[in-house]
Design a protein around this motif. Structure first.
Motif, PDB file in Angstrom:
ATOM      1  N   GLU A 181       0.829  -1.207   0.000  1.00 49.44           N
ATOM      2  CA  GLU A 181       0.000   0.000   0.000  1.00 49.44           C
ATOM      3  C   GLU A 181       0.868   1.263   0.000  1.00 49.44           C
ATOM      4  OE1 GLU A 181      -3.095   0.256  -0.396  1.00 49.44           O
ATOM      5  OE2 GLU A 181      -3.998  -1.682   0.113  1.00 49.44           O
ATOM      6  N   GLU A 182       1.979   1.242   0.714  1.00 49.85           N
ATOM      7  CA  GLU A 182       2.866   2.406   0.749  1.00 49.85           C
ATOM      8  C   GLU A 182       3.437   2.701  -0.631  1.00 49.85           C
ATOM      9  OE1 GLU A 182       5.312   5.615   1.930  1.00 49.85           O
ATOM     10  OE2 GLU A 182       3.470   4.742   2.724  1.00 49.85           O
ATOM     11  N   LYS A 183       3.860   1.669  -1.349  1.00 49.87           N
ATOM     12  CA  LYS A 183       4.366   1.874  -2.706  1.00 49.87           C
ATOM     13  C   LYS A 183       3.254   2.367  -3.629  1.00 49.87           C
ATOM     14  CE  LYS A 183       8.148  -1.478  -2.462  1.00 49.87           C
ATOM     15  NZ  LYS A 183       8.793  -2.650  -3.088  1.00 49.87           N
ATOM     16  N   HIS A 184       2.045   1.881  -3.409  1.00 47.26           N
ATOM     17  CA  HIS A 184       0.899   2.344  -4.188  1.00 47.26           C
ATOM     18  C   HIS A 184       0.729   3.846  -4.030  1.00 47.26           C
ATOM     19  CE1 HIS A 184      -3.363   3.015  -5.182  1.00 47.26           C
ATOM     20  NE2 HIS A 184      -3.283   1.925  -5.926  1.00 47.26           N
ATOM     21  N   ARG A 185       0.771   4.303  -2.815  1.00 48.39           N
ATOM     22  CA  ARG A 185       0.617   5.738  -2.543  1.00 48.39           C
ATOM     23  C   ARG A 185       1.724   6.551  -3.210  1.00 48.39           C
ATOM     24  NH1 ARG A 185       2.849   9.353   0.566  1.00 48.39           N
ATOM     25  NH2 ARG A 185       4.257   7.845   1.551  1.00 48.39           N
ATOM     26  N   ARG A 186       2.929   6.060  -3.152  1.00 48.76           N
ATOM     27  CA  ARG A 186       4.064   6.817  -3.689  1.00 48.76           C
ATOM     28  C   ARG A 186       4.068   6.829  -5.217  1.00 48.76           C
ATOM     29  NH1 ARG A 186       9.508   5.757  -0.347  1.00 48.76           N
ATOM     30  NH2 ARG A 186      10.096   7.577  -1.617  1.00 48.76           N
ATOM     31  N   CYS A 187       3.603   5.762  -5.846  1.00 45.96           N
ATOM     32  CA  CYS A 187       3.502   5.760  -7.309  1.00 45.96           C
ATOM     33  C   CYS A 187       2.460   6.763  -7.787  1.00 45.96           C
ATOM     34  CB  CYS A 187       3.160   4.357  -7.825  1.00 45.96           C
ATOM     35  SG  CYS A 187       4.542   3.205  -7.802  1.00 45.96           S
ATOM     36  N   LEU A 188       1.363   6.876  -7.071  1.00 52.14           N
ATOM     37  CA  LEU A 188       0.382   7.902  -7.409  1.00 52.14           C
ATOM     38  C   LEU A 188       1.013   9.290  -7.304  1.00 52.14           C
ATOM     39  CD1 LEU A 188      -2.795   6.544  -5.583  1.00 52.14           C
ATOM     40  CD2 LEU A 188      -2.300   6.463  -8.041  1.00 52.14           C
ATOM     41  N   GLY A 189       1.901   9.468  -6.334  1.00 56.19           N
ATOM     42  CA  GLY A 189       2.589  10.738  -6.172  1.00 56.19           C
ATOM     43  C   GLY A 189       3.532  11.071  -7.310  1.00 56.19           C
ATOM     44  N   LEU A 190       3.955  10.060  -8.074  1.00 61.90           N
ATOM     45  CA  LEU A 190       4.811  10.293  -9.236  1.00 61.90           C
ATOM     46  C   LEU A 190       4.012  10.654 -10.487  1.00 61.90           C
ATOM     47  CD1 LEU A 190       7.432   7.397  -8.852  1.00 61.90           C
ATOM     48  CD2 LEU A 190       7.797   9.831  -8.403  1.00 61.90           C
ATOM     49  N   GLY A 191       2.693  10.598 -10.386  1.00 58.38           N
ATOM     50  CA  GLY A 191       1.865  10.990 -11.518  1.00 58.38           C
ATOM     51  C   GLY A 191       1.075   9.876 -12.153  1.00 58.38           C
ATOM     52  N   ALA A 192       1.185   8.655 -11.631  1.00 55.95           N
ATOM     53  CA  ALA A 192       0.384   7.563 -12.185  1.00 55.95           C
ATOM     54  C   ALA A 192      -1.088   7.775 -11.860  1.00 55.95           C
ATOM     55  CB  ALA A 192       0.864   6.227 -11.628  1.00 55.95           C
ATOM     56  N   GLU A 193      -1.938   7.224 -12.720  1.00 57.14           N
ATOM     57  CA  GLU A 193      -3.386   7.422 -12.580  1.00 57.14           C
ATOM     58  C   GLU A 193      -4.031   6.442 -11.609  1.00 57.14           C
ATOM     59  OE1 GLU A 193      -7.217   7.044 -15.562  1.00 57.14           O
ATOM     60  OE2 GLU A 193      -5.353   7.877 -16.359  1.00 57.14           O
ATOM     61  N   ALA A 194      -3.616   5.182 -11.673  1.00 63.42           N
ATOM     62  CA  ALA A 194      -4.204   4.158 -10.806  1.00 63.42           C
ATOM     63  C   ALA A 194      -3.280   2.949 -10.787  1.00 63.42           C
ATOM     64  CB  ALA A 194      -5.593   3.753 -11.309  1.00 63.42           C
ATOM     65  N   GLY A 195      -3.474   2.107  -9.765  1.00 63.30           N
ATOM     66  CA  GLY A 195      -2.654   0.912  -9.665  1.00 63.30           C
ATOM     67  C   GLY A 195      -3.264  -0.079  -8.714  1.00 63.30           C
ATOM     68  N   VAL A 196      -2.642  -1.253  -8.631  1.00 60.66           N
ATOM     69  CA  VAL A 196      -3.099  -2.288  -7.708  1.00 60.66           C
ATOM     70  C   VAL A 196      -1.907  -2.851  -6.945  1.00 60.66           C
ATOM     71  CG1 VAL A 196      -5.088  -2.958  -9.106  1.00 60.66           C
ATOM     72  CG2 VAL A 196      -2.905  -4.146  -9.424  1.00 60.66           C
ATOM     73  N   VAL A 197      -2.181  -3.274  -5.712  1.00 56.04           N
ATOM     74  CA  VAL A 197      -1.226  -4.098  -4.976  1.00 56.04           C
ATOM     75  C   VAL A 197      -1.405  -5.518  -5.503  1.00 56.04           C
ATOM     76  CG1 VAL A 197      -0.536  -4.955  -2.710  1.00 56.04           C
ATOM     77  CG2 VAL A 197      -1.363  -2.604  -2.968  1.00 56.04           C
ATOM     78  N   ARG A 198      -0.351  -6.086  -6.043  1.00 55.43           N
ATOM     79  CA  ARG A 198      -0.508  -7.305  -6.857  1.00 55.43           C
ATOM     80  C   ARG A 198      -1.063  -8.499  -6.082  1.00 55.43           C
ATOM     81  NH1 ARG A 198       5.008  -6.175  -6.877  1.00 55.43           N
ATOM     82  NH2 ARG A 198       6.251  -7.426  -5.425  1.00 55.43           N
ATOM     83  N   THR A 199      -0.921  -8.515  -4.760  1.00 50.02           N
ATOM     84  CA  THR A 199      -1.462  -9.629  -3.975  1.00 50.02           C
ATOM     85  C   THR A 199      -2.931  -9.439  -3.623  1.00 50.02           C
ATOM     86  OG1 THR A 199      -0.701  -8.582  -1.935  1.00 50.02           O
ATOM     87  CG2 THR A 199       0.779 -10.192  -2.974  1.00 50.02           C
ATOM     88  N   GLN A 200      -3.480  -8.269  -3.962  1.00 49.65           N
ATOM     89  CA  GLN A 200      -4.849  -7.955  -3.540  1.00 49.65           C
ATOM     90  C   GLN A 200      -5.857  -7.908  -4.684  1.00 49.65           C
ATOM     91  OE1 GLN A 200      -4.720  -4.289  -1.328  1.00 49.65           O
ATOM     92  NE2 GLN A 200      -3.268  -5.071   0.197  1.00 49.65           N
ATOM     93  N   ALA A 201      -5.374  -7.929  -5.928  1.00 48.50           N
ATOM     94  CA  ALA A 201      -6.315  -7.800  -7.052  1.00 48.50           C
ATOM     95  C   ALA A 201      -5.709  -8.402  -8.314  1.00 48.50           C
ATOM     96  CB  ALA A 201      -6.654  -6.325  -7.282  1.00 48.50           C
ATOM     97  N   ASP A 202      -6.571  -8.761  -9.246  1.00 47.88           N
ATOM     98  CA  ASP A 202      -6.163  -9.228 -10.569  1.00 47.88           C
ATOM     99  C   ASP A 202      -5.880  -7.998 -11.418  1.00 47.88           C
ATOM    100  OD1 ASP A 202      -5.910 -10.177 -13.133  1.00 47.88           O
ATOM    101  OD2 ASP A 202      -7.833 -11.220 -13.176  1.00 47.88           O
TER     102      ASP A 202
END
Length: 332
Positions: A181-202
């Protein structure tokens, strides 16, 4: 032998885990006619270093050194007889053909880049592999352009963080997968639109949802075989899967009929096996396209942590824990 003729370097006498890394005193390398010898102040870790340490990576024939390390920043301390652009005392960074885990290493003159004013050695060392790979894969191989979309796997890795920023800079929509989840938050901070934590979703289902069933134009993949079928499912008609790493499987099952009917493309890329001329061309493209963006601060290297050379084992353990976000740097 005088102290100026020797150096400290990390060696691997017997392949294995981080405990296989030892510091030894070795002769300083002598530059060839078109080489620089760089006094290394910072060297970045890469996944291929882990493979080489464990005995699972075959060095390319042109490797200048069997030592670990493929990107450094430092000061020119000697030049070959045919070198004209560089002189001792200049600050440089760039890719090297091995030998970066040492106090001095050889760099081809055409692969050297001047360190911008105000940059630290750590910032410079964190840059070339990530941005050269991002440019060559996304733009040269993938043809990513404004208005298209890309899925970046391992978005929190050094290359992943560069890919997110490069894709945003050209006007693409950016999606990602990460491990926390922490990496998810930081990737959004780099300008990405959306993402998933790979163990939590397809991720394939998520991509199709984000793109209203269309899929993405390009996928930057470090996973390999384990994600092959889902990657193909997440691509749009005519989309490209770019294999730049094989961290989870050299083989994978997929419905090849989908590749044929949907005109999908699967392409592979690695920088290290390229010829010297090709690596010089890669460096030139990076220098022209991304160095100005980096200097202006529109994109940046993402640095997770730094370790002194004496703690190289800890640095490798940290990379293998998959807890890092961005580049891990050795300081000398």
């Amino acid at each position: 032998m005088r102290t100026t003729e020797v150096m400290r370097a990390v060696v691997v006498r017997t392949p294995g885990g981080p405990e296989a890394l030892d510091l030894e005193t070795l002769p300083r390398p002598v530059p060839g006619p078109r080489q620089l010898r760089v006094r290394v102040h910072a060297s970045a870790l890469n996944r291929t270093d882990m493979l080489q340490r464990a005995g699972g990576y075959v060095l390319p024939p042109d490797a200048a050194s069997p030592l670990l390390g493929v990107e450094v920043a430092g000061v020119v301390e000697a030049v070959g007889e045919a070198v004209r652009e560089w002189v001792p005392g200049q600050r440089v960074f760039g890719l090297v053909n091995g030998g970066g885990y040492a106090e001095a290493c050889l760099m081809e003159e055409g692969m050297a880049v001047p360190i911008p004013e105000g940059w630290s050695f750590v910032e410079a060392a964190a840059t070339p592999e990530a941005y050269c790979t991002a440019h060559e894969s996304l733009l040269e191989l993938g043809g990513l352009r404004e208005g298209q979309s890309v899925l970046v796997h391992a978005g929190g890795s050094g290359i992943g963080t560069a890919c997110i920023q490069v894709a945003r800079a050209v006007g693409a929509r950016v999606f990602f997968t990460v491990g926390s989840e922490e990496k998810h938050r930081r990737c959004l901070g780099l300008g990405a639109e959306a993402g998933v934590v790979r163990t939590q979703a397809d991720f394939a289902a998520a991509v199709l949802e984000w793109t209203h069933g269309r899929g993405v134009d390009v996928i930057e993949d470090f996973v390999g075989g384990a994600a092959l079928e889902r990657n193909l499912r997440a691509l749009c008609f005519g989309g490209s899967l770019l294999l730049v790493g094989l961290l989870d499987g050299l083989r994978g099952d997929a419905d090849l009929k989908q590749v044929v009917l949907r005109r999908l493309q699967i392409k592979g890329m690695a920088l290290r096996p390229l010829s010297l001329d090709e690596k010089v061309a890669v460096t030139k493209r990076f220098r022209e396209r991304w160095l100005p963006e980096l200097v202006a601060g529109r994109v940046r290297p993402v640095i997770d942590s730094t370790f002194p050379l004496e703690r190289v084992r800890d640095a490798h353990r940290h990379m293998e824990s998959n807890a890092s976000f961005g580049k891990i740097i050795l300081e000398l």
